[in-house]
Design a protein around this motif. Sequence first.
Motif, PDB file in Angstrom:
ATOM      1  N   MET A   1     109.658   1.818  68.793  1.00  0.00           N
ATOM      2  CA  MET A   1     110.427   2.044  67.468  1.00  0.00           C
ATOM      3  C   MET A   1     111.757   2.201  67.715  1.00  0.00           C
ATOM      4  O   MET A   1     112.153   3.041  68.575  1.00  0.00           O
ATOM      5  N   HIS A   2     112.687   1.089  67.388  1.00  0.00           N
ATOM      6  CA  HIS A   2     114.119   1.218  67.426  1.00  0.00           C
ATOM      7  C   HIS A   2     114.801   2.306  66.742  1.00  0.00           C
ATOM      8  O   HIS A   2     114.396   2.510  65.611  1.00  0.00           O
ATOM      9  N   PHE A   3     115.675   2.858  67.371  1.00  0.00           N
ATOM     10  CA  PHE A   3     116.692   3.923  66.553  1.00  0.00           C
ATOM     11  C   PHE A   3     118.028   3.969  66.933  1.00  0.00           C
ATOM     12  O   PHE A   3     118.304   3.626  68.014  1.00  0.00           O
ATOM     13  N   LEU A  16     116.910   4.826  60.914  1.00  0.00           N
ATOM     14  CA  LEU A  16     115.796   3.879  61.352  1.00  0.00           C
ATOM     15  C   LEU A  16     115.782   2.963  59.913  1.00  0.00           C
ATOM     16  O   LEU A  16     116.170   3.207  59.009  1.00  0.00           O
ATOM     17  N   GLU A  17     115.290   1.543  60.376  1.00  0.00           N
ATOM     18  CA  GLU A  17     114.931   0.749  59.214  1.00  0.00           C
ATOM     19  C   GLU A  17     113.836   1.207  58.607  1.00  0.00           C
ATOM     20  O   GLU A  17     112.876   1.824  58.894  1.00  0.00           O
ATOM     21  N   THR A  19     111.803  -0.335  56.962  1.00  0.00           N
ATOM     22  CA  THR A  19     110.463  -1.244  57.281  1.00  0.00           C
ATOM     23  C   THR A  19     109.566  -0.567  58.465  1.00  0.00           C
ATOM     24  O   THR A  19     108.245  -0.788  58.512  1.00  0.00           O
ATOM     25  N   VAL A  20     110.034   0.503  59.207  1.00  0.00           N
ATOM     26  CA  VAL A  20     109.129   1.077  60.090  1.00  0.00           C
ATOM     27  C   VAL A  20     108.491   2.217  59.441  1.00  0.00           C
ATOM     28  O   VAL A  20     107.712   2.993  60.335  1.00  0.00           O
ATOM     29  N   GLN A  22     106.637   3.203  56.824  1.00  0.00           N
ATOM     30  CA  GLN A  22     105.009   3.167  56.523  1.00  0.00           C
ATOM     31  C   GLN A  22     104.897   4.302  55.872  1.00  0.00           C
ATOM     32  O   GLN A  22     103.625   5.132  56.066  1.00  0.00           O
ATOM     33  N   HIS A  25     107.981   8.947  56.302  1.00  0.00           N
ATOM     34  CA  HIS A  25     109.354   9.512  56.305  1.00  0.00           C
ATOM     35  C   HIS A  25     109.479  11.075  56.552  1.00  0.00           C
ATOM     36  O   HIS A  25     110.178  11.256  57.643  1.00  0.00           O
ATOM     37  N   PHE A  28     108.120  11.677  60.648  1.00  0.00           N
ATOM     38  CA  PHE A  28     109.092  10.960  61.599  1.00  0.00           C
ATOM     39  C   PHE A  28     110.109  11.924  61.417  1.00  0.00           C
ATOM     40  O   PHE A  28     110.815  12.348  62.715  1.00  0.00           O
ATOM     41  N   GLU A 262     114.590   3.388  72.030  1.00  0.00           N
ATOM     42  CA  GLU A 262     113.255   3.428  71.522  1.00  0.00           C
ATOM     43  C   GLU A 262     112.720   4.569  71.518  1.00  0.00           C
ATOM     44  O   GLU A 262     112.795   5.399  72.590  1.00  0.00           O
ATOM     45  N   ALA A 265     106.150   6.385  68.368  1.00  0.00           N
ATOM     46  CA  ALA A 265     106.171   7.045  66.991  1.00  0.00           C
ATOM     47  C   ALA A 265     104.986   7.708  67.361  1.00  0.00           C
ATOM     48  O   ALA A 265     103.877   7.623  68.013  1.00  0.00           O
TER      49      ALA A 265
END
Length: 265
Positions: A1-3, A16-17, A19-20, A22, A25, A28, A262, A265
């Motif tokens: 997962m890119h940050f 974070l985008e 879209t990741v 899911q 929130h 994470f 990255e 998750a």
Amino acid sequence: MHFVKAHACGNDFLILEETVAQRNHASFAKKFCARNTSIGADGIEFLERRPDGTLFLRLFNADGSEAELSGNGTRCVAAWLAHSEGITEVALGTHGGIRTCRVISSDGPRFEIESGMGTPRVMPRAIVIEGVGTIEGAMVNVGNPHYVLFVETDDFSAHGLSWQQLGEKIATSPLFPHGTNVEFVKILSPDEIAFRIYERGCGPTTSSGTGTCASSSAAITLRQTARTLTAIAEGGPQRVVWPAAAEPMLLTGSAEIICTGEIFA
């Protein structure tokens, strides 16, 4: 997962985008913001790119709670968009309203940004905190809730407590069912204030964009300071301009990209 990690006067955020996420929130935020076992941050800005081309931010604090917006977090996202996509002026939707950010200058990963912060509402109010007593201050809304009190001590202590101790008591008081940010403001001169912030869902932070606006609007309204103010937090100064009570406030401060990477998750 890119940050992406960025900070504004030491107030640090992950980006974070959306879209990741899911629907993860909150989990994470609690996991990735942990400073000893993960990346570490005061909160996460989730950036949603909507089909109509507009951009929307959801802010989750380090404890997993969702807030309406962050002035510093919004500025960090604007800095990242300028750095990665060359966007120098952007409107970012938040649950506290649309915030427009404009890049004034840049130096590598560091950006100076002016943000439209909406029109503050200042409401003087005395509160009673159990074990402390009556506290004179003001409720301020700048898209999210704040309670501002004025101090004269060099260490920002008040009512026999450190600002951190009193800030926690006020922020979590039943008087504020959804919590509140708390600012301790010292007037330094007609055009300069210093403040400390206890942030809802995070605790003491080195800076806050909305806290700067709340502190400044309270000082202008209740202490008759100048309408152009330098507000100094532990992380450094920011500048506000509030032309009139019915007009939006402008906030200018820095934001710096720290790193990208990255995370699992």
